[in-house]
Design a protein around this motif. Structure first.
Motif, mmCIF file in Angstrom:
data_model
loop_
_atom_site.group_PDB
_atom_site.id
_atom_site.type_symbol
_atom_site.label_atom_id
_atom_site.label_comp_id
_atom_site.label_asym_id
_atom_site.label_seq_id
_atom_site.Cartn_x
_atom_site.Cartn_y
_atom_site.Cartn_z
ATOM 1 N N UNK A 1 1.011 -1.557 0.132
ATOM 2 C CA UNK A 1 0.115 0.151 -0.016
ATOM 3 C C UNK A 1 0.484 1.486 0.005
ATOM 4 N N UNK A 2 1.559 1.578 0.672
ATOM 5 C CA UNK A 2 2.985 2.761 0.649
ATOM 6 C C UNK A 2 3.716 2.476 -0.458
ATOM 7 N N UNK A 3 3.671 1.129 -1.199
ATOM 8 C CA UNK A 3 4.766 1.804 -2.329
ATOM 9 C C UNK A 3 3.135 2.298 -3.514
ATOM 10 N N UNK A 4 2.400 1.854 -3.002
ATOM 11 C CA UNK A 4 1.421 2.162 -4.515
ATOM 12 C C UNK A 4 0.810 4.199 -4.386
ATOM 13 N N UNK A 5 1.207 3.871 -3.416
ATOM 14 C CA UNK A 5 0.564 5.537 -2.382
ATOM 15 C C UNK A 5 2.098 6.257 -2.632
ATOM 16 N N UNK A 6 2.947 5.906 -2.873
ATOM 17 C CA UNK A 6 4.206 7.231 -2.871
ATOM 18 C C UNK A 6 4.474 7.002 -3.635
ATOM 19 N N UNK A 7 4.906 5.534 -4.753
ATOM 20 C CA UNK A 7 5.433 5.412 -5.898
ATOM 21 C C UNK A 7 4.400 4.582 -7.152
ATOM 22 N N UNK A 8 3.467 4.845 -7.068
ATOM 23 C CA UNK A 8 2.788 4.754 -8.315
ATOM 24 C C UNK A 8 2.998 3.973 -9.676
ATOM 25 N N UNK A 9 3.424 4.734 -9.888
ATOM 26 C CA UNK A 9 4.070 4.679 -11.085
ATOM 27 C C UNK A 9 5.619 4.089 -11.608
ATOM 28 N N UNK A 10 5.938 3.437 -9.962
ATOM 29 C CA UNK A 10 7.211 3.284 -10.531
ATOM 30 C C UNK A 10 7.571 1.395 -10.195
ATOM 31 N N UNK A 11 8.416 1.166 -11.276
ATOM 32 C CA UNK A 11 8.394 -0.264 -11.273
ATOM 33 C C UNK A 11 9.124 -0.810 -9.687
ATOM 34 N N UNK A 12 9.012 -1.672 -10.009
ATOM 35 C CA UNK A 12 9.958 -3.059 -8.654
ATOM 36 C C UNK A 12 11.221 -2.120 -8.448
ATOM 37 N N UNK A 13 11.336 -1.601 -7.347
ATOM 38 C CA UNK A 13 13.592 -1.347 -7.089
ATOM 39 C C UNK A 13 13.373 -2.337 -6.032
ATOM 40 N N UNK A 14 13.656 -3.164 -5.682
ATOM 41 C CA UNK A 14 14.709 -4.556 -4.136
ATOM 42 C C UNK A 14 15.188 -3.094 -3.601
ATOM 43 N N UNK A 15 16.110 -1.835 -3.246
ATOM 44 C CA UNK A 15 16.257 -1.562 -2.583
ATOM 45 C C UNK A 15 15.341 -0.567 -1.860
ATOM 46 N N UNK A 16 14.100 0.541 -2.570
ATOM 47 C CA UNK A 16 12.981 0.716 -2.201
ATOM 48 C C UNK A 16 11.911 -0.637 -1.460
ATOM 49 N N UNK A 17 12.541 -1.191 -1.732
ATOM 50 C CA UNK A 17 11.740 -2.671 -0.857
ATOM 51 C C UNK A 17 11.863 -2.811 0.769
ATOM 52 N N UNK A 18 13.186 -2.711 0.530
ATOM 53 C CA UNK A 18 13.517 -3.253 1.788
ATOM 54 C C UNK A 18 13.930 -2.141 2.582
ATOM 55 N N UNK A 19 14.035 -1.210 2.301
ATOM 56 C CA UNK A 19 14.066 0.509 3.039
ATOM 57 C C UNK A 19 12.833 0.386 3.603
#
Length: 157
Positions: free
Chosen positions: A74-92
């Protein structure tokens, strides 16, 4: 994810069961609603409290994967809606969530306040918001347009 959730629930249940069992076997009928307060009466050096806090922290850490996946998504969809999957962001995001949850567990004076906040925020969602969102989401737009009377009534309730 289902396998992780199953293991997490089993270990969490075992941890809470053991904490409750040994708390009861230690104090029988004199157990206070907050188990740590009962231990602080009898242990001036706080070694038992430290052991119980470590057990609760471990249980919370093992419980978190159940909610970490949907919250992180949910955080990724709200803050980064149009960005592709990115491991460092996911882990952070996971690391920040785990840190905040563990700090909350460590510094919360008692569990009643946490349950009060969770109840106050989740009850309106479960009663009013989620049923309407599910209805709007589940019924296809082809069968019932978004501006149809039933969907307008649901969104206004």
């Amino acid at each position: 994810m289902q396998h992780v959730a199953n293991i997490s629930i089993a270990v969490m249940y075992s941890m809470y069961f053991l904490a409750a069992l040994f708390g009861y076997l230690t104090f029988y009928g004199e157990v206070e609603p907050e188990l740590l307060h009962t231990y602080s009466r009898i242990d001036p050096y706080d070694t038992l409290i430290l052991c119980v806090r470590v057990a609760v922290l471990t249980a919370v850490t093992l419980t978190v994967p159940i909610v970490l996946f949907p919250v992180r998504r949910a955080i990724q969809q709200m803050m980064f809606p149009n960005k592709t999957f990115y491991w460092p962001r996911h882990i952070a995001i996971a690391f920040v969530l785990l840190t905040l949850i563990n700090l909350l567990v460590i510094f919360a004076p008692n569990i009643l306040g946490i349950f009060g906040i969770i109840g106050a925020t989740s009850a309106p969602c479960l009663i009013f918001i989620f049923p309407a969102v599910f209805y709007i989401r589940i019924v296809p737009k082809e069968e019932e347009p978004l501006r149809s009377v039933p969907k307008i009534m649901v969104s206004n309730s």
